[in-house]
Design a protein around this motif. Structure first.
Motif, short mmCIF file in Angstrom:
data_model
loop_
_atom_site.label_atom_id
_atom_site.label_comp_id
_atom_site.label_asym_id
_atom_site.label_seq_id
_atom_site.Cartn_x
_atom_site.Cartn_y
_atom_site.Cartn_z
N MET A 1 26.66 43.96 32.84
CA MET A 1 26.33 43.89 34.46
C MET A 1 27.66 44.26 34.93
SD MET A 1 25.63 40.27 36.33
CE MET A 1 23.97 40.17 35.71
N GLY A 2 27.65 44.47 36.14
CA GLY A 2 28.60 45.06 36.69
C GLY A 2 29.37 44.43 37.65
N GLY A 3 30.32 44.77 38.63
CA GLY A 3 30.62 44.09 39.82
C GLY A 3 31.27 44.92 40.75
N ASP A 4 31.72 44.30 41.79
CA ASP A 4 32.36 45.23 42.89
C ASP A 4 33.89 45.86 42.48
OD1 ASP A 4 30.40 44.48 44.68
OD2 ASP A 4 31.65 42.85 45.46
N VAL A 5 33.89 47.19 42.39
CA VAL A 5 35.13 47.82 42.07
C VAL A 5 36.01 48.03 43.29
CG1 VAL A 5 36.22 49.94 41.05
CG2 VAL A 5 34.01 49.12 40.17
N LEU A 6 37.34 47.42 43.27
CA LEU A 6 38.25 47.47 44.33
C LEU A 6 39.33 48.38 43.94
CD1 LEU A 6 38.54 43.58 44.62
CD2 LEU A 6 37.07 45.24 46.10
N ALA A 146 28.68 29.87 36.87
CA ALA A 146 28.10 29.74 38.26
C ALA A 146 29.31 28.79 39.16
CB ALA A 146 26.84 28.76 38.01
N GLY A 147 29.37 29.35 40.14
CA GLY A 147 30.50 28.87 41.29
C GLY A 147 31.83 29.21 41.07
N GLU A 148 31.98 30.22 39.85
CA GLU A 148 33.07 30.79 39.69
C GLU A 148 33.31 32.18 40.32
OE1 GLU A 148 35.71 30.61 35.72
OE2 GLU A 148 33.88 31.81 35.63
N ILE A 149 34.48 32.56 40.58
CA ILE A 149 34.91 33.90 41.00
C ILE A 149 35.78 34.67 39.92
CG2 ILE A 149 36.09 35.44 42.93
CD1 ILE A 149 35.48 33.05 44.70
N LEU A 150 35.16 35.79 39.42
CA LEU A 150 36.00 36.43 38.32
C LEU A 150 36.49 37.64 38.62
CD1 LEU A 150 36.68 36.59 35.13
CD2 LEU A 150 34.53 37.71 34.87
N LEU A 151 37.74 37.85 38.63
CA LEU A 151 38.37 39.12 38.69
C LEU A 151 39.24 39.80 37.58
CD1 LEU A 151 39.43 37.25 41.72
CD2 LEU A 151 39.51 39.63 42.71
N VAL A 152 38.76 41.08 37.40
CA VAL A 152 39.65 41.72 36.33
C VAL A 152 40.41 43.05 36.82
CG1 VAL A 152 38.95 42.96 34.29
CG2 VAL A 152 37.77 41.01 34.54
N MET A 153 41.58 42.93 36.50
CA MET A 153 42.45 43.89 36.96
C MET A 153 42.85 44.85 35.80
SD MET A 153 45.80 43.93 39.31
CE MET A 153 45.11 43.52 40.89
N ARG A 173 44.87 52.48 37.12
CA ARG A 173 45.79 51.29 36.89
C ARG A 173 45.68 50.43 38.22
NH1 ARG A 173 50.86 50.64 34.18
NH2 ARG A 173 50.62 52.56 33.08
N LEU A 174 45.71 49.35 37.84
CA LEU A 174 45.86 48.36 39.29
C LEU A 174 44.27 48.21 40.04
CD1 LEU A 174 49.30 48.36 40.32
CD2 LEU A 174 48.22 46.85 38.48
N ASP A 175 43.45 48.88 39.72
CA ASP A 175 42.14 48.72 40.19
C ASP A 175 41.69 47.51 39.85
OD1 ASP A 175 42.20 51.40 41.44
OD2 ASP A 175 40.80 52.27 39.99
N CYS A 176 40.61 46.88 40.47
CA CYS A 176 40.17 45.37 40.16
C CYS A 176 38.67 45.32 40.38
CB CYS A 176 40.89 44.51 40.98
SG CYS A 176 40.49 42.93 40.68
N VAL A 177 38.07 44.69 39.52
CA VAL A 177 36.50 44.19 39.48
C VAL A 177 36.39 42.90 40.16
CG1 VAL A 177 34.45 44.49 38.00
CG2 VAL A 177 36.04 46.16 37.87
N ARG A 178 35.53 42.63 40.98
CA ARG A 178 35.24 41.30 41.50
C ARG A 178 34.06 40.99 41.29
NH1 ARG A 178 36.36 40.59 47.33
NH2 ARG A 178 34.82 42.38 47.54
N HIS A 179 33.59 39.86 40.69
CA HIS A 179 32.25 39.35 40.36
C HIS A 179 32.26 37.83 40.53
CE1 HIS A 179 28.56 39.78 38.24
NE2 HIS A 179 28.61 38.39 37.75
N HIS A 180 31.10 37.52 41.31
CA HIS A 180 30.69 36.14 41.58
C HIS A 180 29.50 35.51 40.97
CE1 HIS A 180 29.51 32.68 44.31
NE2 HIS A 180 30.87 32.40 44.24
#
Length: 202
Positions: A1-6, A146-153, A173-180
């Protein structure tokens, strides 16, 4: 599963509270939980915030009453933080938690650093930060509850985010993925990432 790439190139730049430099905001937000009271009005307007700051000179940190902080040097050779009179060496890629209420001063014995900052408003959110190594033999898949916010940089080049449709997104480098919410992030490649978990009080 993916997430929003920042992406690093899209992070918003803003001045420090004490005017001593600038920081780039990666992401920020509020938490939604029945047990968490409505926030008091504040100029900051966040329950949690992740940012990247360049520290080129020694000096005091801005006071942030009511905020808990986790700081991690992601570039450079680390720093020495003096928190309420106690000196603490903070090496590269070593998360260090402290209170924004504390009188904090930074010393750079080995030159400038770039820090990842995770801030949470006390009583409304908390954060846990750890560094994960991604290798061909060990491809972690951080799971979001559930109810958690996960970010991976990504703290290095060489990391790719997989997806269920077979497509992948390369992370600079220093891009981040956000998943809720429930799910997992599939990490591939060779390098290191910072895993940030934001949770609300139970």
């Amino acid at each position: 599963m993916g997430g929003d790439v920042l992406r690093w190139s899209q992070y918003r730049s803003m001045p420090w509270k004490n005017g001593g430099g600038t920081t780039r905001e990666v992401a920020s937000g509020t938490v939604q939980a029945p047990s968490v009271p409505a926030p008091a009005q504040s100029a900051d307007g966040f329950d949690w915030r992740v940012s990247i700051a360049d520290v080129a000179a020694a000096g005091p940190f801005s006071p942030l009453p009511g905020i808990d902080r986790v700081i991690t040097p992601v570039e450079g050779e680390g720093m020495v933080l003096t928190v309420d009179g106690t000196a603490q060496l903070v090496p590269p890629l070593s998360p260090f938690a402290f209170s924004g209420d504390a009188t904090t001063d930074c010393r750079l014995d080995a030159g400038a650093v770039r820090n990842m900052n995770v801030m949470t408003r006390r009583g409304r959110a908390s954060a846990r930060v750890q560094i994960l190594r991604v290798t061909a033999a060990r491809e972690p898949e951080p799971t979001c509850a559930a109810g958690e916010i996960l970010l991976v940089m990504a703290t290095t080049e060489g990391i790719t985010l997989g997806a269920t449709d077979g497509r992948a997104s390369a992370l600079g480098r220093l891009d981040c993925v956000r998943h809720h919410g429930p799910g997992a992030l599939a990490l591939r490649g060779e390098g290191t990432v910072a895993e940030i978990r934001i949770t609300a009080p139970h």
